[in-house]
Enzyme design. Structure first.
Site, PDB file in Angstrom:
ATOM      1  N   ASP A  95       1.001  -1.042  -0.122  1.00  0.00           N
ATOM      2  CA  ASP A  95      -0.060  -0.060   0.279  1.00  0.00           C
ATOM      3  C   ASP A  95       0.890   1.223  -0.106  1.00  0.00           C
ATOM      4  O   ASP A  95       2.252   0.990   0.464  1.00  0.00           O
ATOM      5  CB  ASP A  95      -0.811  -0.018   1.157  1.00  0.00           C
ATOM      6  CG  ASP A  95      -1.877   1.095   1.394  1.00  0.00           C
ATOM      7  OD1 ASP A  95      -2.336   1.717   0.141  1.00  0.00           O
ATOM      8  OD2 ASP A  95      -2.110   1.559   2.263  1.00  0.00           O
ATOM      9  N   SER A  96       0.147   2.413  -0.308  1.00  0.00           N
ATOM     10  CA  SER A  96       1.122   3.599   0.113  1.00  0.00           C
ATOM     11  C   SER A  96       1.643   3.749   1.444  1.00  0.00           C
ATOM     12  O   SER A  96       2.271   4.898   1.586  1.00  0.00           O
ATOM     13  CB  SER A  96       0.116   4.711  -0.542  1.00  0.00           C
ATOM     14  OG  SER A  96      -0.878   5.069   0.199  1.00  0.00           O
TER      15      SER A  96
ATOM     16  N   HIS B   6      -7.135   3.075   3.872  1.00  0.00           N
ATOM     17  CA  HIS B   6      -7.094   3.910   5.090  1.00  0.00           C
ATOM     18  C   HIS B   6      -8.307   4.152   5.551  1.00  0.00           C
ATOM     19  O   HIS B   6      -8.196   4.170   7.050  1.00  0.00           O
ATOM     20  CB  HIS B   6      -6.381   5.007   4.723  1.00  0.00           C
ATOM     21  CG  HIS B   6      -4.891   4.993   4.397  1.00  0.00           C
ATOM     22  ND1 HIS B   6      -4.375   4.513   3.248  1.00  0.00           N
ATOM     23  CD2 HIS B   6      -3.831   5.604   4.927  1.00  0.00           C
ATOM     24  CE1 HIS B   6      -3.146   4.642   3.156  1.00  0.00           C
ATOM     25  NE2 HIS B   6      -2.828   5.193   4.274  1.00  0.00           N
TER      26      HIS B   6
ATOM     27  N   GLU C 129      -2.478   8.550   8.485  1.00  0.00           N
ATOM     28  CA  GLU C 129      -1.058   8.197   8.640  1.00  0.00           C
ATOM     29  C   GLU C 129      -0.311   9.100   9.565  1.00  0.00           C
ATOM     30  O   GLU C 129       0.513   8.509  10.464  1.00  0.00           O
ATOM     31  CB  GLU C 129      -0.399   8.812   7.253  1.00  0.00           C
ATOM     32  CG  GLU C 129      -0.756   7.932   6.106  1.00  0.00           C
ATOM     33  CD  GLU C 129       0.253   6.685   6.002  1.00  0.00           C
ATOM     34  OE1 GLU C 129       1.277   6.803   6.399  1.00  0.00           O
ATOM     35  OE2 GLU C 129      -0.461   5.568   5.491  1.00  0.00           O
TER      36      GLU C 129
ATOM     37  N   CYS D 210     -11.126   2.859  -0.216  1.00  0.00           N
ATOM     38  CA  CYS D 210      -9.662   2.965   0.089  1.00  0.00           C
ATOM     39  C   CYS D 210      -9.256   2.318   1.505  1.00  0.00           C
ATOM     40  O   CYS D 210     -10.021   2.398   2.343  1.00  0.00           O
ATOM     41  CB  CYS D 210      -9.583   4.585   0.399  1.00  0.00           C
ATOM     42  SG  CYS D 210      -7.888   4.866   1.063  1.00  0.00           S
TER      43      CYS D 210
ATOM     44  N   TYR E  44      -0.973   7.982  -3.285  1.00  0.00           N
ATOM     45  CA  TYR E  44      -1.088   7.553  -4.466  1.00  0.00           C
ATOM     46  C   TYR E  44      -2.438   8.161  -5.154  1.00  0.00           C
ATOM     47  O   TYR E  44      -2.470   8.332  -6.211  1.00  0.00           O
ATOM     48  CB  TYR E  44      -1.410   6.062  -4.395  1.00  0.00           C
ATOM     49  CG  TYR E  44      -0.267   5.223  -4.266  1.00  0.00           C
ATOM     50  CD1 TYR E  44       1.096   5.713  -4.040  1.00  0.00           C
ATOM     51  CD2 TYR E  44      -0.371   3.793  -4.663  1.00  0.00           C
ATOM     52  CE1 TYR E  44       2.155   4.813  -3.943  1.00  0.00           C
ATOM     53  CE2 TYR E  44       0.957   2.875  -4.705  1.00  0.00           C
ATOM     54  CZ  TYR E  44       2.070   3.523  -3.966  1.00  0.00           C
ATOM     55  OH  TYR E  44       3.250   2.742  -4.034  1.00  0.00           O
TER      56      TYR E  44
ATOM     57  N   CYS F 233      -4.416  -1.850  -1.788  1.00  0.00           N
ATOM     58  CA  CYS F 233      -4.703  -0.512  -1.949  1.00  0.00           C
ATOM     59  C   CYS F 233      -5.799  -0.311  -3.012  1.00  0.00           C
ATOM     60  O   CYS F 233      -5.290  -1.015  -4.022  1.00  0.00           O
ATOM     61  CB  CYS F 233      -3.302   0.202  -2.226  1.00  0.00           C
ATOM     62  SG  CYS F 233      -3.324   1.800  -2.828  1.00  0.00           S
ATOM     63  N   ASN F 234      -7.099   0.286  -2.769  1.00  0.00           N
ATOM     64  CA  ASN F 234      -7.741   0.412  -3.776  1.00  0.00           C
ATOM     65  C   ASN F 234      -7.422   1.001  -5.009  1.00  0.00           C
ATOM     66  O   ASN F 234      -7.496   0.809  -6.185  1.00  0.00           O
ATOM     67  CB  ASN F 234      -9.122   1.059  -3.258  1.00  0.00           C
ATOM     68  CG  ASN F 234      -9.786   0.240  -2.309  1.00  0.00           C
ATOM     69  OD1 ASN F 234      -9.558  -0.103  -1.225  1.00  0.00           O
ATOM     70  ND2 ASN F 234     -10.950  -0.229  -2.884  1.00  0.00           N
TER      71      ASN F 234
HETATM   72  N1  DGL Z   1      -4.928   3.196   0.519  1.00  0.00           N
HETATM   73  C1  DGL Z   1      -4.918   3.401  -0.408  1.00  0.00           C
HETATM   74  C2  DGL Z   1      -6.299   3.012  -1.175  1.00  0.00           C
HETATM   75  O1  DGL Z   1      -6.718   2.072  -0.897  1.00  0.00           O
HETATM   76  C3  DGL Z   1      -3.930   4.734  -0.891  1.00  0.00           C
HETATM   77  C4  DGL Z   1      -4.330   5.921  -0.653  1.00  0.00           C
HETATM   78  C5  DGL Z   1      -3.699   7.064  -1.219  1.00  0.00           C
HETATM   79  O2  DGL Z   1      -2.408   6.904  -1.003  1.00  0.00           O
HETATM   80  O3  DGL Z   1      -4.196   7.986  -1.805  1.00  0.00           O
HETATM   81  O4  DGL Z   1      -6.738   3.677  -2.116  1.00  0.00           O
END
Ligand code: DGL
Length: 260
Positions: free
Chosen positions: A10-11, A186, A152, A184, A42, A73-74
């Site tokens: 993931d990011s 997160h 984060e 997402c 991301y 990570c979506n």
């Molecule tokens: N956790 C990520 C997702 O599911 C990345 C979010 C990000 O870095 O913008 O999209």
């Protein structure tokens, strides 16, 4: 091969919401998690940038000898999965917004989708909307700007967080959504705060367990499940700072956290 680890990336710390479910369902599996926080977030990057980063993350995990990769990570899943599957032989588990179950469960026929900009704009999301029986379902999509940074930095309980969530969720309440899809990884860490704003009549859909079940199905299909007596080891890597990982994993003493 069965003793090799499952890789996840993931990011940042978002994919830990998926890792927690995998750990619960598959307690014997070793895991290696990469937080590419040097390149986070991301969500506002272009498709090409997301593909390039996903390739880099995949190669890091392949060098760690993983047997399967969960793209936790979506944003990376919705933008890079076809490319990754074409380029690498290893099985990939993708995460896609749970629009279908939400559509099937909705009584008001209006569902909310909170996701990153890149996920909302991805062609995969468009395809998902076509294939599933949501013709009579309205989807209120909203970019959860700022929420990744809040998770984060572990600022879930700050007044600014509630203000921002109210701003993102109010348009959904105004449209009478009764399901909220978290697009997402997160965002599940903000479920208690979101639920306070939405009230109990809105169901929040966290995809963690569904992804863990899919991971188990694929490992079973490829005969890759870890031996029953294996004592799982958990490695977590970050390429910028390990602080967010340490905070998020404080209840998991077995997690080994390293900077690369
Ligand atoms: N956790 C990520 C997702 O599911 C990345 C979010 C990000 O870095 O913008 O999209």
């Amino acid at each position: 091969m069965n003793s090799q680890p499952i890789g996840l990336f993931d990011s940042g710390v978002g994919g830990i919401s998926i890792w927690q479910a995998i750990r619960k369902l598959l307690p014997n599996e070793h895991t290696i998690y990469l937080a590419d926080n040097q390149n986070a977030p991301y969500g506002e990057k272009s498709k090409d940038e997301i593909i390039a980063l996903s390739e880099k993350n995949t190669e890091f995990l392949l060098n760690q000898n993983v047997k399967l990769i969960v793209v936790a990570c979506n944003t990376a899943s919705t933008n890079a999965i076809p490319h990754l599957r074409q380029k690498y032989k290893i099985p990939f588990i993708r995460i896609q917004p749970a629009i279908k179950p939400a559509g099937l469960q909705s009584r008001t026929k209006v569902i909310g989708l909170l996701a990153t900009k890149a996920t909302l704009e991805s062609t995969m999301l468009e395809e998902l909307k076509q294939v599933i029986p949501t013709q009579d379902i309205e989807i209120v999509g909203k970019y959860g700007k700022g929420l990744v940074e809040i998770v984060e930095n572990n600022r879930m309980e700050s007044p600014e967080t509630y203000e921002l969530l109210q701003k993102h969720l109010q348009p959904m309440l105004d449209k009478n959504v009764d399901q909220l899809v978290l697009g997402c990884t997160h965002y599940p860490f903000l479920i208690p705060q979101m639920q306070k704003i939405l009230g109990q009549q809105v169901q929040i859909i966290d995809p963690g367990m569904a992804i863990a079940r899919q991971t188990k199905r694929i490992l079973t299909e490829f005969d890759l499940l870890a031996p029953d007596d294996q004592q799982a080891k958990y490695y977590f890597y970050a390429n910028k700072s390990t602080k967010a990982l340490q905070v998020r994993l404080k209840n998991y003493p077995k997690a080994v956290i390293k900077k690369i």
